[in-house]
Design a protein around this motif. Structure first.
Motif, PDB file in Angstrom:
ATOM      1  N   TYR A 154      23.389 -34.226 -39.022  1.00 34.10           N
ATOM      2  CA  TYR A 154      24.511 -33.478 -39.857  1.00 34.10           C
ATOM      3  C   TYR A 154      24.030 -32.384 -40.017  1.00 34.10           C
ATOM      4  CZ  TYR A 154      26.767 -32.731 -43.980  1.00 34.10           C
ATOM      5  OH  TYR A 154      27.686 -32.499 -44.719  1.00 34.10           O
ATOM      6  N   ASP A 185      26.459 -40.625 -43.781  1.00 34.21           N
ATOM      7  CA  ASP A 185      26.230 -39.282 -43.244  1.00 34.21           C
ATOM      8  C   ASP A 185      25.889 -39.010 -42.023  1.00 34.21           C
ATOM      9  OD1 ASP A 185      24.520 -39.312 -45.085  1.00 34.21           O
ATOM     10  OD2 ASP A 185      24.766 -38.049 -45.426  1.00 34.21           O
ATOM     11  N   ARG A 186      24.071 -39.270 -42.216  1.00 34.52           N
ATOM     12  CA  ARG A 186      23.310 -39.566 -40.781  1.00 34.52           C
ATOM     13  C   ARG A 186      22.736 -40.602 -40.721  1.00 34.52           C
ATOM     14  NH1 ARG A 186      21.512 -34.307 -44.171  1.00 34.52           N
ATOM     15  NH2 ARG A 186      23.456 -35.188 -45.321  1.00 34.52           N
TER      16      ARG A 186
END
Length: 384
Positions: A154, A185-186
């Motif tokens: 990220y 997200d990551r």
């Protein structure tokens, strides 16, 4: 009269038709977020313009509304020439579509309770844009949209910009009442991503001549960031480093390695050492054999096909008399990578946590007002 066996066969045929018919409404949408890349030369200027005027991606020291467009116009001919040299355009859309299809095919089999699945490409700077993805997604009547960043590690400048754009899209319109939203997200430390990179590296190491194997250095190359972005607390450098360490652990630390950085733009200080400078310096030290690994990229695009392959592995290698250099392919459609994507989505659904606390936490020295508004909005609308 059907017997039990024929009934089972008919059921399988029906289910196959159900899941692959284009008329069936998808239940789960996988929105694949990435920067994108121009497929045609006439898209290059607009692509650069959007990058240079996006304050989430890059902050110019003065008058970005004026300086950004000027830089984009000035760089367009040079960048167009680069795209000409790799075939006339970026293959990132082709790879993202293929990865999405393979992912959804696998999810339909491995997670039937959330099927049918459909992938949507949401690029930041070139079509299909965020609004294209969500227009199609809403039209399809998707019940649950998973925002799946295709940046394993990220950064506020990359994944953050994509998430902020989704917030801006819905800032101007009503969020659908029926739509559930959640975020991946990551995922830079996922075991199968690590195994995928290790497998790709091993295959390139097999090509190293025996007399060079004791001197080869593995260079893990990732897109750099301005130091002022790093100093604000951006998580990207540490997350890339974590991926590197796990990959080398998978390789039993049998070779020397170094994390290096590429794609610096402009005169301001960026995170280093830079990939090309590292190659030059190692050659001066007598180390002339390299395996270059694009550790932060999951599909081929200009930064692998031109910057790494042409600028460094070809032109620079010839200039400084490198003995041996090979570039590891990006994951693309590697079976381990597709399984990694599937496992990440399934774990996300099983966790029942629509958004991770880390995503909602701003960098310690965040200066982006849009960031806090975006995170607050996601904290309210995300649900599984």
């Amino acid at each position: 009269m059907f017997n039990k066996q024929s009934t089972t066969v008919l059921r399988k045929v029906f289910l196959g038709f159900k899941y692959f018919s284009t008329n069936v409404k998808p239940k789960t949408g996988i929105v694949m977020l990435n920067m994108g890349g121009p497929e045609r030369l006439d898209q290059v200027h607009d692509y650069l313009f959007k990058i240079m005027t996006d304050r989430d991606m890059i902050q110019l020291p003065i008058a970005q509304d004026v300086l950004g467009p000027w830089i984009a116009k000035r760089r367009t001919p040079k960048v167009q020439k680069m795209y000409e040299e790799i075939g006339g355009g970026s293959p990132i859309l082709k790879w993202t579509k293929l990865q999405g299809k393979l992912l959804c095919d696998k999810l339909d089999k491995e997670s039937p309770q959330t099927a049918p699945h459909k992938s949507y490409v949401a690029f930041r700077y070139v079509t299909p844009f965020t609004n294209d993805a969500f227009t199609e997604l809403e039209k399809d009547g998707v019940e649950h949209a998973i925002l799946f960043s295709q940046y394993p590690q990220y950064s506020c400048a990359t994944a953050g910009s994509s998430f902020n754009e989704i917030y801006r899209y819905y800032k101007e319109r009503k969020f659908p009442d029926h739509l559930k939203l959640s975020i991946i997200d990551r995922w830079g430390t996922h075991p199968l991503l690590v195994k995928c990179f290790a497998d790709l590296i091993r295959k390139e190491l097999e090509q190293v001549p025996e007399d060079k194997k004791n001197s080869v250095i593995i260079l893990f190359s990732a897109h750099s960031l301005p130091l002022k972005t790093v100093n604000r607390g951006d998580a990207y450098p540490s997350e890339v480093g974590a991926t590197v360490q796990l990959v080398m652990s998978e390789l039993n630390f049998e070779y020397p390695y170094q994390l290096v950085w590429q794609s610096k733009v402009g005169p301001l200080p960026w995170l280093g050492p830079m990939t090309d400078e590292a190659i030059k310096t190692y050659v001066q030290q007598g180390r002339k054999s390299f395996i270059v690994v694009p550790i932060a990229f999951v599909n081929e695009h200009i930064e692998t096909l031109h910057e790494l392959d042409i600028d460094y592995c070809k032109d620079l290698a010839k200039e400084v008399n490198v003995d041996f250099i090979r570039r590891v392919p990006t994951p693309n459609d590697h079976p381990l990578f597709i399984q990694a994507l599937s496992d990440i989505v399934k774990a996300h659904l099983k966790r029942k946590l629509p958004i991770l606390p880390k995503f909602l936490t701003r960098c310690p020295h965040c200066v982006n007002d849009n960031c806090i508004d975006s995170k607050q909005w996601f904290s309210k609308v995300c649900r599984i």
